[in-house]
Enzyme design. Sequence first.
Site, PDB file in Angstrom:
ATOM      1  N   HIS A 180       0.835  -1.205   0.000  1.00 15.16           N
ATOM      2  CA  HIS A 180       0.000   0.000   0.000  1.00 15.16           C
ATOM      3  C   HIS A 180       0.868   1.253   0.000  1.00 15.16           C
ATOM      4  CE1 HIS A 180      -3.170  -2.860   1.448  1.00 15.16           C
ATOM      5  NE2 HIS A 180      -3.848  -2.159   0.557  1.00 15.16           N
ATOM      6  N   ASN A 181       1.392   1.569  -1.160  1.00 17.40           N
ATOM      7  CA  ASN A 181       2.273   2.720  -1.310  1.00 17.40           C
ATOM      8  C   ASN A 181       1.900   3.495  -2.569  1.00 17.40           C
ATOM      9  OD1 ASN A 181       3.462   1.231  -3.494  1.00 17.40           O
ATOM     10  ND2 ASN A 181       4.714   0.128  -1.984  1.00 17.40           N
ATOM     11  N   ALA A 182       2.701   4.480  -2.905  1.00 14.04           N
ATOM     12  CA  ALA A 182       2.376   5.345  -4.040  1.00 14.04           C
ATOM     13  C   ALA A 182       2.431   4.603  -5.369  1.00 14.04           C
ATOM     14  CB  ALA A 182       3.327   6.543  -4.070  1.00 14.04           C
ATOM     15  N   VAL A 183       3.252   3.554  -5.455  1.00 20.14           N
ATOM     16  CA  VAL A 183       3.317   2.795  -6.706  1.00 20.14           C
ATOM     17  C   VAL A 183       2.000   2.043  -6.932  1.00 20.14           C
ATOM     18  CG1 VAL A 183       4.616   1.076  -8.018  1.00 20.14           C
ATOM     19  CG2 VAL A 183       5.810   2.555  -6.398  1.00 20.14           C
ATOM     20  N   HIS A 184       1.440   1.496  -5.861  1.00 19.71           N
ATOM     21  CA  HIS A 184       0.117   0.854  -5.975  1.00 19.71           C
ATOM     22  C   HIS A 184      -0.926   1.872  -6.433  1.00 19.71           C
ATOM     23  CE1 HIS A 184      -3.593  -1.223  -5.017  1.00 19.71           C
ATOM     24  NE2 HIS A 184      -3.894  -0.326  -4.086  1.00 19.71           N
ATOM     25  N   HIS A 220      -7.116   6.689  -3.340  1.00 19.34           N
ATOM     26  CA  HIS A 220      -8.010   5.705  -2.714  1.00 19.34           C
ATOM     27  C   HIS A 220      -7.396   5.009  -1.499  1.00 19.34           C
ATOM     28  CE1 HIS A 220      -5.573   2.715  -4.787  1.00 19.34           C
ATOM     29  NE2 HIS A 220      -6.184   1.779  -4.080  1.00 19.34           N
ATOM     30  N   ASP A 221      -6.070   4.983  -1.377  1.00 14.07           N
ATOM     31  CA  ASP A 221      -5.417   4.361  -0.221  1.00 14.07           C
ATOM     32  C   ASP A 221      -4.516   5.353   0.509  1.00 14.07           C
ATOM     33  OD1 ASP A 221      -6.391   1.769   0.060  1.00 14.07           O
ATOM     34  OD2 ASP A 221      -5.071   0.954  -1.485  1.00 14.07           O
ATOM     35  N   ASP A 328      -8.748  -1.488  -8.260  1.00 16.68           N
ATOM     36  CA  ASP A 328      -8.098  -1.657  -6.964  1.00 16.68           C
ATOM     37  C   ASP A 328      -7.552  -3.068  -6.764  1.00 16.68           C
ATOM     38  OD1 ASP A 328      -7.209  -1.019  -4.429  1.00 16.68           O
ATOM     39  OD2 ASP A 328      -9.157  -1.325  -3.485  1.00 16.68           O
ATOM     40  N   GLN A 379      -3.048 -16.215  -2.586  1.00 19.79           N
ATOM     41  CA  GLN A 379      -3.487 -15.703  -3.887  1.00 19.79           C
ATOM     42  C   GLN A 379      -4.606 -16.541  -4.500  1.00 19.79           C
ATOM     43  OE1 GLN A 379      -2.663 -12.730  -5.363  1.00 19.79           O
ATOM     44  NE2 GLN A 379      -1.843 -12.478  -3.290  1.00 19.79           N
TER      45      GLN A 379
END
Length: 454
Positions: A180-184, A220-221, A328, A379
């Site tokens: 959950h970072n800026a790349v996501h 969104h995150d 998402d 997964q």
Amino acid sequence: MLVFFFILYFLILRGAISYDSSDQTALYIRMLGDVRVRSQVGFEPERRGSHPYLGVDFRTLHSRAESAGSIPARRVRRLFSFQRHLLSSRLLRGAPHLNPLHILDEDYCGQAKCMLEKVGSWNFDIFLFDRLTNGNSLVFLTFHLLNQYGLIELFQLDMVKVRQFLVLVQEDYHNQNPYHNAVHAADVTQAMHCYLREPKLAQSLTSFDILLGLLAAATHDLDHPGVNQPFLIKTNHYLAALYRNTSVLENHHWRSAVGLLRETELFSHLPAEDSIERQLGSLILATDISRQNEYLSRFRTHLDENNLCLGHASHRHFVLQMALKCADICNPCRPWELSKQWSEKVTEEFFHQGDIEKKHKLEISPLCDSEANTIASVQIGFMTYVVEPLFAEWARFSDTRLSQTMLGHLGLNKASWSAMDPEASGSSEEGESEPGRATEEPSSRALSQGSQES
């Protein structure tokens, strides 16, 4: 000339001289100055406080071995890249005036700019793009899309405010988080762009809808702590109390985004500012995986009754919500080389939460115990109970080449993980029957996972 630039920047930073807002060089220096001042004075939103119950500082949950003094230095290096020095010095030498909408695009290096020419490709490698932009993928990609759709000009947005807003958004993501970072956020924004270009949406959505969709994807995150809602609730975190244990993270992401919009006054000139904030919240809140069945059932009913009318604003907004939900959690629908990386990152984040829970003698959350779960088992369950039902319905709504490509990758990726863990594959197949229909009630373990992946 560079000496002159630094003197000029220092004087503007100190307020010793004023500037003409039509002067693009001064505007550019103002932008850098504002952001650097924010970093230098240690501006941190109140929401980033230490955990009151466990004494856990969420800013350092996933911290790497890094000296404390290197963080602001890295931010300054990111803001003062060679390209920015080159651009500013060229303008100060009196180089020909550039189109205002493209003045900041000069910051792209050649390879990153070439990648943006194919930003609508489902094979877009966001990891490579993030490296080429020196860790600024969210800023550059979102700015490029806003410009490409003509939204900056249409809504008369101040370019400096747009850039400031995007920089602040990127900084408020915790890049210490494996997932959950800026790349996501950049990856979700790119996926949203792909969906916005689908025929049904491209023919029906308004520019206002597109603006909302891109902003919701980028934020969104926002300020995600790297742990899920159950963790916040059982540790009596102040956010859980603030939002009464309901959509805790999603409410926080939305409120954080609104805070940055107001701080930068990005939409202060628009009469619909309040409406933008409310609808932005509606989109972000839709990513709450605990409401997955609610949204999926409603979507399925619309498709069964064939009564989705994209001429109605409420129906367009609902489709935007579903598009954001798909964007998402679209990682399992990407090509294997990209999907595998995301799977490893999200599982690392799960297991890190489990390690924290073990350390503080808390009950270990589902899927967070590294001794009882594998990447493959996590997964396969997620794909079976969460991803497949959603994307099966999306393909019914938008039966295009992209939808079939996503379902194709999903099947191949699931098979790849199944080959790595046959036991996990067998347990998931026991609950399957008709794709997309028999999985209406995903297990609590799958929803728990989804609440972290989203």
